[in-house]
Design a protein around this motif. Structure first.
Motif, short mmCIF file in Angstrom:
data_model
loop_
_atom_site.label_atom_id
_atom_site.label_comp_id
_atom_site.label_asym_id
_atom_site.label_seq_id
_atom_site.Cartn_x
_atom_site.Cartn_y
_atom_site.Cartn_z
N PRO A 153 -20.18 -21.60 -35.60
CA PRO A 153 -20.55 -22.59 -36.77
C PRO A 153 -20.96 -23.70 -36.53
O PRO A 153 -20.15 -24.60 -35.21
N ASP A 167 -25.97 -19.35 -39.09
CA ASP A 167 -26.25 -20.15 -39.58
C ASP A 167 -27.70 -20.70 -39.45
O ASP A 167 -28.49 -21.26 -40.33
N ARG A 181 -31.21 -20.94 -40.82
CA ARG A 181 -31.67 -22.42 -41.55
C ARG A 181 -33.53 -22.85 -40.55
O ARG A 181 -34.09 -22.55 -41.63
N ASP A 214 -29.07 -18.05 -48.26
CA ASP A 214 -28.95 -18.95 -47.19
C ASP A 214 -29.71 -18.72 -46.66
O ASP A 214 -29.95 -19.17 -45.07
N ASP A 236 -16.74 -22.24 -45.06
CA ASP A 236 -17.83 -21.79 -45.15
C ASP A 236 -17.64 -23.84 -46.06
O ASP A 236 -16.21 -23.81 -46.27
N GLU A 285 -21.65 -28.03 -47.35
CA GLU A 285 -22.63 -28.08 -47.61
C GLU A 285 -24.00 -27.12 -47.14
O GLU A 285 -25.14 -26.81 -48.41
N LYS A 286 -22.53 -25.91 -47.12
CA LYS A 286 -23.62 -24.51 -47.28
C LYS A 286 -23.40 -24.12 -48.32
O LYS A 286 -24.53 -23.62 -49.22
N ARG A 337 -26.51 -25.60 -50.04
CA ARG A 337 -27.23 -25.06 -50.65
C ARG A 337 -27.66 -23.75 -51.49
O ARG A 337 -28.31 -23.81 -51.58
N LYS A 338 -25.83 -23.24 -51.04
CA LYS A 338 -26.24 -21.41 -52.19
C LYS A 338 -26.81 -21.83 -53.53
O LYS A 338 -27.64 -21.81 -53.94
#
Length: 411
Positions: free
Chosen positions: A88, A95, A99, A122, A173, A176-177, A180-181
């Motif tokens: 990660p 990820d 992106r 995602d 997780d 920030e991830k 985004r979801k």
């Protein structure tokens, strides 16, 4: 219409097939689409096998648009065990691949606007932002429980079974991830989910403020019944667990059930990828037969050597292994959180059990051990259920999603 998914799995292929057959699909974006095998000789064998699985015969090659750079590096790094590249936050992490893909599709949408954009978890934030700029409708497919429900269940499991925390992929997780979801789903006009469990996991303002469609994933075509090895009633009952060896899928509860069961005539077969050394799992329950991951056709062969599939999942969307088992003639013992409660005709195609209930699971497995004479009939019910829940139903609901009623309903 534009369809975009970084890897293109089974349900994405079904969506591509039906959108193309309907005359709606203009382009399918993915990271990698397999070229001729001879052009991949430079890749490590394991990575080459993964790439060759990315063949998309559901749509014309002219419709397939790829963004391969970062994903090809990731596949090669995994094959060569260069994990520093894929951890990660690193350049070739999953990820990072998603992106970059999302941003590329967004640029393409702004350059050549479609009427509808169909994207996935995602990999939809930038895509939907671009779609809104050009006035395109945004369809979002969420194949697993919404992140808030997933995080709650995973943290409850970490507190209940702390030794299994290392197997709970996604529990750490970053914020920030997860944010985004939120932005992704709030950018959607239509939300497609594979089960009532996933539908119920959505926040109330999403269920009431978006168009939603429950489109259960389809079952594969049943195998030729003559290909199913009919094991004699005197044989040991073979219970199969197939999937990542994680407590997300309830493996700790299955081990606990086997300890409670105490039947010498029941054998547990565990096939899947390890989240911890094999010794960790042996410490939890020593008496299982371990089978490593293998090509899909060999997974189906293993299924046909077993009698029952057990999947006491804690959080899923709609685990396809349930339907593969039914198509292979196996009754199933699963939780509602596995997303397949509609597949259960109690006592015929299997049994539904509560999550976190090794005692109930042990009772159901004991029933199979004590009623071996029921298995031939249950195999036929399982195959019939697979036939009745094929991919055409999913494809029909996907087509309806674009014009769904403005409320969350199951069709």
């Amino acid at each position: 219409m534009v369809l975009a998914h970084p890897t293109g799995n089974t349900f994405v292929r079904a969506t591509a097939r039906t959108l193309h057959a309907s005359g709606w699909l203009r382009a399918f974006y993915t990271t990698v689409a397999a070229p001729a095998a001879h052009s991949l000789k430079w890749l490590p064998a394991a990575a080459r096998r993964q790439v060759l699985r990315r063949q998309f015969n559901e749509v014309p090659a002219s419709m397939v648009r790829t963004v391969p750079r970062r994903e090809m590096v990731r596949l090669a790094a995994v094959a060569l065990q260069q994990h520093w590249l894929t951890r990660p936050g690193r350049w070739a992490s999953v990820d990072a691949v998603y992106r970059e893909f999302d941003q590329h599709v967004a640029r393409e949408i702004e350059r050549d606007p479609p009427a509808v954009v169909y994207a996935y978890e995602d990999a939809g934030e930038a895509t939907f932002a671009a779609a809104r700029k050009v006035g395109a409708q945004c369809v979002y497919e969420l194949p697993i429980a919404y992140w808030q429900t997933t995080q709650r269940l995973l943290h409850e499991e970490a507190a209940r079974l702390p030794e299994w925390r290392r197997t709970l992929g996604g529990i750490d997780d970053p914020a920030e991830k997860l944010e985004r979801k939120v932005r992704e789903i709030e950018g959607a006009d239509v939300v497609v989910v594979p089960s009532r469990f996933v539908l119920d996991s959505l926040p109330p303002h999403i269920r009431t403020g978006r168009r939603c469609v429950v489109a259960p994933f389809g079952s594969p075509l049943p195998v030729d019944p003559s290909a199913h090895h009919s094991r004699p009633v005197s044989s040991r009952l073979r219970v199969l667990f197939a999937g990542a060896m994680s407590q997300r899928k309830g493996l700790a509860d299955l081990f606990a059930a086997m300890r409670l069961l105490g039947h010498s005539d029941v054998e547990l077969v565990v096939m899947g990828s390890l989240y911890a050394p094999l010794s960790f799992y042996r410490d939890q329950y020593a008496g299982f037969v371990y089978e490593p991951p293998r090509p899909h056709h060999q997974v189906l062969e293993l299924m046909r050597s077993c009698d029952v599939l057990a999947l006491p999942a804690i959080v899923e969307g709609r685990a396809l292994v349930q339907q593969e088992a039914l198509a292979s003639g196996l009754p199933i013992v699963v939780t509602i959180n596995a997303g397949g409660d509609d597949l259960i005709d109690e006592g015929r195609t299997g049994f539904l059990v509560p999550i976190r209930s090794p005692e109930v699971l042990a009772e159901r497995l004991a029933w199979f051990a004590d009623h071996r004479e029921s298995l031939p009939g249950m195999r036929q019910y399982a195959i019939a259920k697979a036939e009745a829940t094929g991919w055409p139903g999913y494809e029909s609901r996907v087509r309806s999603a674009v014009d769904a009623e403005p409320q969350c309903t199951a069709h």
